[in-house]
Scaffold this active site. Sequence first.
Site, PDB file in Angstrom:
ATOM      1  CB  SER A 158      22.061  56.284  45.170  1.00 21.50           C
ATOM      2  OG  SER A 158      22.102  56.483  46.053  1.00 21.50           O
ATOM      3  CG  ASP A 174      40.751  39.873  37.684  1.00 18.30           C
ATOM      4  OD1 ASP A 174      41.118  40.110  39.183  1.00 18.30           O
ATOM      5  OD2 ASP A 174      40.833  40.706  36.230  1.00 18.30           O
ATOM      6  CE1 TYR A 199      44.560  45.717  42.822  1.00 16.59           C
ATOM      7  CE2 TYR A 199      43.150  45.900  44.604  1.00 16.59           C
ATOM      8  CZ  TYR A 199      44.110  45.825  43.684  1.00 16.59           C
ATOM      9  OH  TYR A 199      45.471  47.068  44.431  1.00 16.59           O
ATOM     10  CG  ASN A 255      36.522  53.947  37.529  1.00 15.67           C
ATOM     11  OD1 ASN A 255      36.131  54.003  38.650  1.00 15.67           O
ATOM     12  ND2 ASN A 255      37.684  52.843  37.379  1.00 15.67           N
TER      13      ASN A 255
END
Length: 155
Positions: free
Chosen positions: A75, A93, A96, A87
């Site tokens: 934050s 997942d 990788y 992004n």
Amino acid sequence: MGIKINIQLGNCKEKIKVKYFDKEIEKLEKISKGDWIDLRSAETVQLNAGDYKLIRLGVGMILPDGYEAIVAPRSSTPSKFDVILSNSIGVIDNSYSGNTDEWRFPALAIRNTIIKKGDRIAQFRIIKNMDPVELIEVDHLNAISRGGIGSTGWR
């Protein structure tokens, strides 16, 4: 050589193999409050406003079958380091997990900035993959419309 970290997933404690691509950065550790694990920059980078860079995070891991990692900025990242995650969130997942699959932070600089090696710029958590769903096309939704995006008001 990898290191195993223990992470609680549901009712079981999974052991996850972690490879450190940089032996100088601090080892991963779950913070005492919350369910996220901090990620650190594995390099010092200087960015000008508008610059984009995939910042190395110095780790890779083999996630258990049926799980994925969600990577998000801390934050405080925009205010402390003047970058945003380009992004919004990252999804990693369990495929990788190759020997050269180092996690990275896709940073977009909002002002001129320097991020130092070891700075905590991101965080992640491991979650169970979504159960399979069937999407069914319909002509009408039965729920009452709320009035559009941001329709719950300001307070």
